[in-house]
Design an enzyme around this catalytic site. Structure first.
Site, PDB file in Angstrom:
ATOM      1  N   GLY A  41       0.679  -1.254  -0.130  1.00 53.45           N
ATOM      2  CA  GLY A  41       0.007   0.025   0.070  1.00 53.45           C
ATOM      3  C   GLY A  41       0.891   1.247  -0.109  1.00 53.45           C
ATOM      4  O   GLY A  41       2.296   1.179   0.247  1.00 53.45           O
ATOM      5  N   TYR A 140      -1.869 -19.353  -0.779  1.00 52.82           N
ATOM      6  CA  TYR A 140      -2.759 -18.366  -0.551  1.00 52.82           C
ATOM      7  C   TYR A 140      -4.126 -18.900  -0.642  1.00 52.82           C
ATOM      8  O   TYR A 140      -5.069 -18.430   0.242  1.00 52.82           O
ATOM      9  CB  TYR A 140      -2.406 -17.234  -1.942  1.00 52.82           C
ATOM     10  CG  TYR A 140      -3.329 -16.088  -2.042  1.00 52.82           C
ATOM     11  CD1 TYR A 140      -3.149 -14.925  -1.215  1.00 52.82           C
ATOM     12  CD2 TYR A 140      -4.315 -16.359  -3.166  1.00 52.82           C
ATOM     13  CE1 TYR A 140      -4.082 -14.046  -1.338  1.00 52.82           C
ATOM     14  CE2 TYR A 140      -5.283 -15.335  -3.035  1.00 52.82           C
ATOM     15  CZ  TYR A 140      -5.103 -14.201  -2.426  1.00 52.82           C
ATOM     16  OH  TYR A 140      -5.904 -13.038  -2.511  1.00 52.82           O
ATOM     17  N   ASN A 168     -11.253 -11.663 -10.748  1.00 51.10           N
ATOM     18  CA  ASN A 168      -9.982 -10.804 -11.257  1.00 51.10           C
ATOM     19  C   ASN A 168     -10.222  -9.292 -11.017  1.00 51.10           C
ATOM     20  O   ASN A 168     -10.907  -8.894 -12.087  1.00 51.10           O
ATOM     21  CB  ASN A 168      -9.512 -11.387 -12.516  1.00 51.10           C
ATOM     22  CG  ASN A 168      -8.748 -12.578 -12.486  1.00 51.10           C
ATOM     23  OD1 ASN A 168      -9.517 -13.863 -12.227  1.00 51.10           O
ATOM     24  ND2 ASN A 168      -7.612 -12.741 -13.105  1.00 51.10           N
ATOM     25  N   ILE A 199       2.343 -12.980 -23.657  1.00 53.12           N
ATOM     26  CA  ILE A 199       0.871 -13.856 -22.902  1.00 53.12           C
ATOM     27  C   ILE A 199       1.459 -15.247 -22.784  1.00 53.12           C
ATOM     28  O   ILE A 199       2.207 -15.976 -23.528  1.00 53.12           O
ATOM     29  CB  ILE A 199      -0.011 -13.847 -24.391  1.00 53.12           C
ATOM     30  CG1 ILE A 199      -0.880 -12.637 -24.501  1.00 53.12           C
ATOM     31  CG2 ILE A 199      -1.241 -15.090 -24.156  1.00 53.12           C
ATOM     32  CD1 ILE A 199      -1.652 -12.637 -25.500  1.00 53.12           C
TER      33      ILE A 199
HETATM   34  C1  UD1 Z   1      -5.892 -14.121 -10.144  1.00 53.64           C
HETATM   35  C2  UD1 Z   1      -5.460 -13.307  -8.860  1.00 53.64           C
HETATM   36  C3  UD1 Z   1      -4.972 -14.078  -7.829  1.00 53.64           C
HETATM   37  C4  UD1 Z   1      -6.127 -15.043  -7.384  1.00 53.64           C
HETATM   38  C5  UD1 Z   1      -6.615 -15.840  -8.664  1.00 53.64           C
HETATM   39  C6  UD1 Z   1      -7.788 -16.735  -8.535  1.00 53.64           C
HETATM   40  C7  UD1 Z   1      -4.483 -11.254  -9.761  1.00 53.64           C
HETATM   41  C8  UD1 Z   1      -3.416 -10.266 -10.026  1.00 53.64           C
HETATM   42  N1  UD1 Z   1      -4.380 -12.350  -9.465  1.00 53.64           N
HETATM   43  O1  UD1 Z   1      -4.790 -14.646 -10.687  1.00 53.64           O
HETATM   44  O2  UD1 Z   1      -4.762 -13.414  -6.727  1.00 53.64           O
HETATM   45  O3  UD1 Z   1      -5.559 -16.031  -6.594  1.00 53.64           O
HETATM   46  O4  UD1 Z   1      -6.958 -14.893  -9.888  1.00 53.64           O
HETATM   47  O5  UD1 Z   1      -8.113 -17.568  -9.524  1.00 53.64           O
HETATM   48  O6  UD1 Z   1      -5.798 -10.650  -9.814  1.00 53.64           O
HETATM   49  N2  UD1 Z   1      -0.651 -13.472 -18.091  1.00 53.64           N
HETATM   50  C9  UD1 Z   1      -0.098 -13.266 -19.060  1.00 53.64           C
HETATM   51  N3  UD1 Z   1       0.963 -12.136 -19.157  1.00 53.64           N
HETATM   52  C10 UD1 Z   1       1.291 -11.498 -18.285  1.00 53.64           C
HETATM   53  C11 UD1 Z   1       0.632 -11.714 -16.846  1.00 53.64           C
HETATM   54  C12 UD1 Z   1      -0.532 -12.628 -16.863  1.00 53.64           C
HETATM   55  O7  UD1 Z   1      -0.314 -13.880 -20.015  1.00 53.64           O
HETATM   56  O8  UD1 Z   1       2.126 -10.572 -18.346  1.00 53.64           O
HETATM   57  C13 UD1 Z   1      -1.845 -14.380 -17.831  1.00 53.64           C
HETATM   58  C14 UD1 Z   1      -1.501 -15.416 -16.612  1.00 53.64           C
HETATM   59  O9  UD1 Z   1      -1.058 -16.494 -17.179  1.00 53.64           O
HETATM   60  C15 UD1 Z   1      -3.068 -15.719 -16.658  1.00 53.64           C
HETATM   61  C16 UD1 Z   1      -3.887 -14.513 -17.007  1.00 53.64           C
HETATM   62  O10 UD1 Z   1      -3.200 -13.654 -17.609  1.00 53.64           O
HETATM   63  O11 UD1 Z   1      -3.542 -16.683 -17.455  1.00 53.64           O
HETATM   64  C17 UD1 Z   1      -4.460 -13.536 -15.526  1.00 53.64           C
HETATM   65  O12 UD1 Z   1      -3.210 -13.740 -14.770  1.00 53.64           O
HETATM   66  P1  UD1 Z   1      -3.294 -12.625 -13.718  1.00 53.64           P
HETATM   67  O13 UD1 Z   1      -3.563 -11.374 -13.881  1.00 53.64           O
HETATM   68  O14 UD1 Z   1      -1.959 -12.860 -13.003  1.00 53.64           O
HETATM   69  O15 UD1 Z   1      -4.378 -13.378 -12.686  1.00 53.64           O
HETATM   70  P2  UD1 Z   1      -4.821 -14.952 -12.205  1.00 53.64           P
HETATM   71  O16 UD1 Z   1      -3.376 -15.606 -12.495  1.00 53.64           O
HETATM   72  O17 UD1 Z   1      -5.872 -15.150 -12.997  1.00 53.64           O
END
Ligand code: UD1
Length: 310
Positions: A41, A140, A168, A199
């Site tokens: 924070g 977590y 999300n 991605i």
């Molecule tokens: C999210 C939550 C997490 C929770 C989970 C519950 C966030 C940041 N995290 O994880 O706290 O435990 O939902 O299901 O909200 N990705 C890319 N490129 C990037 C970053 C991410 O392709 O640069 C992909 C990831 O591999 C994933 C998707 O985007 O497939 C979402 O990623 P992210 O925003 O990190 O969230 P979650 O993994 O869904």
């Protein structure tokens, strides 16, 4: 509801979701006390009218200083990174589980707890409703699940409490700087700076993105129900998905950003992240049944606002 005369404690109130919640509570007239250790924070995200107690939720004295005497508590503070919790499971247990159980045990007022979709693990069917098995894949998720379960086992002699299972969440103030930051904060920031994005996988994985203002509305309305109806509230001792029920693929996200900026993004693909969930889609109907709540922000609008603010 007019919150004038009510003192409200917000743990994690200097963070991404917590600071938006604090803004909303201040607008409603509440006197707000924030407990935050500034691990993620930022003090400048908290309005100057708010009393800031600098400390961790694991610290009994800090909890007491910030939360005793409150009329309602929002427990938002957590180590929110799944990866950080895997690296330090003991810290996750003490912050995400034990401190949450302590706050529940110590509270003499309504408590709204930030739970997570991570408690479901890999969805067995979509959309995921609240009756889906609790099978977290991460420390977590398991630690959030323990506090979520404690709320669901509260009787009517306990102060009213509810667990809100966030999917999300995205929006302003979400830090894009870590590789484990929310994907939308990373992609929108890089779309503006012109940096490439990665991605993980084919981009056809789906997520149920919900804007932080819709999450804050759900939190405030749920607390109002607990304050007004006490343990007779339909939310007491229950858990609710906080989601839109409108999943999108990452490729959809990239297209939406490109049509907003008018520029193609540089996208490279890397292998799917270990432990990544393929599809996530929540069912928001239970929360809509008990509250006058309906997510308002369409993803295209939320992305446009984020891009405009950068
Ligand atoms: C999210 C939550 C997490 C929770 C989970 C519950 C966030 C940041 N995290 O994880 O706290 O435990 O939902 O299901 O909200 N990705 C890319 N490129 C990037 C970053 C991410 O392709 O640069 C992909 C990831 O591999 C994933 C998707 O985007 O497939 C979402 O990623 P992210 O925003 O990190 O969230 P979650 O993994 O869904």
């Amino acid at each position: 509801m007019d919150w004038s005369g009510l003192t409200v404690g917000v743990t994690g109130g200097a963070g991404f979701i917590g600071s938006h919640l604090v803004d909303s509570l201040v607008d409603c007239g509440a006197t707000v006390v924030v407990l935050d250790n500034f691990s993620s924070g930022k003090a400048d995200q908290v309005p100057s009218s708010v009393r800031l107690v600098s400390g961790s939720v694991v610290d009994t004295t800090a909890r007491s200083e910030a939360l005793s005497g409150c009329d309602a508590i929002f427990h938002i503070a957590a180590i929110a990174s799944v990866v950080a919790c895997e690296e330090d499971p003991e810290k996750s247990a003490s912050v995400n589980r034990d401190a949450s159980l302590a706050i529940l045990a110590e509270a003499s007022c309504p408590v709204v707890f930030a739970s997570s979709a991570a408690i479901y693990g890999n969805p067995q069917q979509l959309p995921v409703s609240e009756s889906h098995p609790i099978e977290p894949l991460s420390h977590y998720g398991a630690d959030k699940a323990a506090a979520d379960a404690a709320i669901r086992s509260l009787g009517d002699s306990a102060p009213p409490a509810v667990a809100m299972r966030f999917f999300n969440v995205y929006g302003p103030r979400q830090d894009p700087s870590s590789p484990y930051s929310g994907v939308l904060s990373i992609f929108t920031t890089r779309a503006v700076t012109g940096e490439p994005v990665t991605i993980f996988g084919d981009g056809l994985q789906t997520r149920d993105f919900i804007h932080v203002t819709d999450v804050v509305d759900a939190l405030v309305l749920s607390a109002e129900s607990l304050l007004v109806e006490g343990t007779m509230s339909p939310l007491h001792s229950r858990a609710f998905n906080v989601c839109t029920g409108r999943p999108v693929t990452l490729l959809d996200v990239v297209s939406a950003i490109e049509s907003n900026t008018g520029k193609m993004m540089q996208v490279t693909h890397e292998p799917t992240r270990a432990g990544d969930i393929r599809d996530s889609e929540g069912d928001p109907s239970a929360l809509k049944e008990v509250l006058a709540w309906n997510p308002q922000v369409e993803l295209e609008q939320g992305l446009a606002d984020l891009l405009n603010a950068l």
